[in-house]
Design an enzyme around this catalytic site. Structure first.
Site, PDB file in Angstrom:
ATOM      1  N   HIS A 270      36.935  12.507 -31.724  1.00 19.57           N
ATOM      2  CA  HIS A 270      35.486  11.559 -30.969  1.00 19.57           C
ATOM      3  C   HIS A 270      34.448  10.951 -32.164  1.00 19.57           C
ATOM      4  O   HIS A 270      34.907  11.118 -33.520  1.00 19.57           O
ATOM      5  CB  HIS A 270      34.830  11.693 -30.188  1.00 19.57           C
ATOM      6  N   ASP A 327      38.285  14.077 -22.057  1.00 21.02           N
ATOM      7  CA  ASP A 327      39.006  13.807 -21.314  1.00 21.02           C
ATOM      8  C   ASP A 327      40.380  15.110 -21.359  1.00 21.02           C
ATOM      9  O   ASP A 327      41.459  14.746 -21.308  1.00 21.02           O
ATOM     10  CB  ASP A 327      39.485  12.576 -21.902  1.00 21.02           C
TER      11      ASP A 327
END
Ligand code: SDX
Length: 392
Positions: A270, A327
Site C-alpha cells: 500500500h 483488496d
C-alpha cells in the site's frame, strides 16, 4: 546535453489538499472517518449512516437518518432514456467501461440542474449519484449477462436493493439472506472513503476546474479501474486462480520478488499503510462469516490464508512492510455471494462514490480552493535553436 531547470513562476503546487473527512495513520494501520474508527463503523454502523457521516460530518440521529435514507431511496431510479445508452455497448464490454460511460452520460441529464455554486443543487447532485450507483452497477451486470434490467424497490435497504437488482430475474425473485445483505453493507462501508487515493484525487482535480460533478465521478471511476488501485480486487482472484494450489505459492512469491518480473502479489502492499490495512482484518473475518452462512467451501480462501502466512514470514515482504490490503479478501466474499470477478471493481466504485462525493463537496465549498495544478521537476532540454528539415 539536456538542461535542468527548477524555476518558480510564482504559483505553488495545488495538487495536495486540506481535508477533515478521513484520517489514516499508515504506520499504526489506523483509519478513521470524521474521527470514528473503521472498526467501530464496520461493526456498529451501516452504509447509510456512514454516507451521512462522510457528507455532513456527524453521525445522524434517527430522524436525520430516516430522512436521508428515504431521500436516497427516492432517487434510485435511472432516467428511462439511459436504458438505450446501455444497448450501445457490446455485450462483453467490461462493466467498468459501462460505468465510466453511463455515469459520464448522467451529466447530460443533470447538467442544467447542477449549478455547483448552489448548495441545494450540489446536495441534490450528491444524493442522485449515491442513489443511482447501485442501479447503474446492477444494470451493467444484467446487460453483460443478457438478462432484463430489474428496477429498484422502495421497500428494500440500499444493499438489499442492489442485491435484488443484480440477482433477481422475472422468473424468480432473489432470496435476500440477511447475512449476505449485512456483508454487502459492511463491504460498502469498508470501501467508502480512503483519504487522497488516486481516484479521489482524480475527482478533486477534475472538480477543481468546475466540471459537472457526474463527469468528475466518471473520471474517478476511470482511475479506480487500474489494477494498482481498485482493479486489484479482481486481480487478486485472477492471481489466486493462477496459483491454483498451495504447492505453487513459492513460485509466485519468487516472481513477486524478481525485479525483472512485472508480477506483483496482488492485494499486498500500500502507498500509505506500512502496517496491516485495518480494512483487510475486518474483511478476513467477514470472509469466514459469509462463507459459513452460505455453506460455501472456497479453496481459494484457504489458498489466500496460506499465501498471507508465507508472505508475512518472508523477509522481502516483512522488510518492505507489505501487508494484505483491502483488496486481498474482498474478492473471495464477492465471489461467494455470486458476483463475477468483472464486477468486483464496480462494487468498489459503487461504495467509493460516497467518499468521492463527500470529498468533491468539501473541495467545492472550500473558499480557498484553486484549480488543481500539480508542479513538475523539468528534466528536458534547455532552450535550443530550431533546425530546418533539410539540415536534420
Ligand atoms: C488500493 O491509496 C489508497 O488509499 C488506495 C486504496 C483505497 O482505498 O483507495 O487503499 C485501494 O488501491 C489498495 C492497493 C491495491 N493494489 C494492489 O494490491 C496491487 C499490488 N500492490 C502494489 O502494486 C503496490 O503495493 C501499490 C501500488 C499498492 C503501492 O506501490 P508502491 O507505492 O510502489 O509500493 P512501495 O513504494 O511501498 O514499494 C516498496 C517496495 C518496492 O520494491 P523496492 O523498490 O523497495 O525493491 O515493495 C515492492 C516495490 O516494488 N512492492 C511489491 C508489492 N508492492 C510493493 N512487491 C511485490 N508485490 C507487491 N504487491
Amino acid at each position: 546535453e539536456t538542461g535542468y531547470f527548477t524555476y518558480d513562476p510564482g504559483y505553488t503546487s495545488t495538487g495536495s489538499c486540506d481535508s477533515a473527512i478521513t484520517y489514516i495513520d499508515g504506520d499504526k494501520g489506523e483509519l478513521q472517518h470524521r474521527g470514528y474508527s473503521i472498526e467501530d463503523l464496520a461493526g456498529k454502523s451501516d452504509f447509510m449512516e456512514v454516507a451521512y457521516l462522510l457528507l455532513h460530518g456527524e453521525l445522524p440521529n434517527k430522524e436525520e437518518k430516516d430522512t436521508f435514507t428515504q431521500t436516497i431511496t427516492n432517487h434510485t431510479m435511472l432516467h428511462e432514456q439511459m436504458l438505450f445508452f446501455y444497448r450501445g455497448f457490446r455485450r462483453d464490454a467490461h462493466p467498468m467501461a459501462i460505468m465510466v460511460g453511463v455515469v459520464g452520460a448522467l451529466s447530460s441529464f443533470y447538467h442544467d440542474s447542477t449549478d455547483i455554486n448552489d448548495p441545494h443543487q450540489r446536495m441534490v447532485a450528491s444524493i442522485r449519484m449515491i442513489a443511482k450507483m447501485p442501479t447503474i452497477a446492477a444494470m451493467a451486470y444484467k446487460y453483460s449477462v443478457g438478462q432484463p434490467f430489474v428496477y429498484p424497490r422502495n421497500d428494500l435497504s440500499y444493499a438489499e436493493n442492489f442485491l435484488n437488482m443484480t440477482f433477481s430475474v422475472p422468473a424468480e425473485d432473489y432470496k435476500i439472506s440477511p447475512a449476505v445483505a449485512r456483508a454487502m453493507d459492511r463491504i460498502f462501508i469498508l470501501h467508502a472513503d480512503h483519504e487522497q487515493n488516486a481516484s479521489t484525487s482524480t475527482v478533486r482535480i477534475a472538480g477543481s476546474s468546475g466540471a459537472n460533478p457526474f463527469a468528475c465521478i466518471a473520471a474517478g471511476i476511470s482511475s479506480l479501474w487500474g489494477p494498482a488501485h481498485g482493479g486489484a480486487n479482481e486481480a487478486v482472484l485472477t492471481m489466486l486462480e493462477q496459483i491454483g494450489d498451495k504447492k505453487n505459492i513459492p513460485e509466485f512469491i519468487a516472481r513477486a520478488k524478481d525485479k525483472n518480473d512485472p508480477f506483483r502479489l496482488m492485494g499486498f502492499g500500500h502507498r500509505v499503510y506500512k502496517n496491516f490495512d485495518p480494512r483487510a482484518g475486518v474483511l478476513k473475518q467477514s470472509c469466514h462469516e459469509v462463507l459459513e452462512e452460505l455453506g460455501v467451501q472456497d479453496p481459494l480462501l484457504d489458498l489466500a490464508m496460506e499465501l498471507e502466512k508465507i508472505a508475512l514470514e518472508d523477509d522481502y515482504f516483512v522488510q518492505r512492510k507489505l501487508f494484505p490490503n483491502v483488496d486481498f479478501y474482498s474478492g473471495i466474499i464477492l465471489k461467494a455471494i455470486g458476483f463475477p470477478t468483472s464486477m468486483f471493481t464496480v462494487l468498489f466504485a459503487l461504495a467509493r462514490t460516497v467518499g468521492w462525493v463527500a470529498q468533491w463537496n468539501e473541495m467545492i465549498t472550500d473558499p480557498n480552493q484553486k484549480i488543481g495544478r500539480p508542479r513538475q521537476l523539468f528534466l528536458g532540454h534547455a532552450q535550443r535553436e530550431y533546425v530546418e528539415l533539410e539540415d536534420r
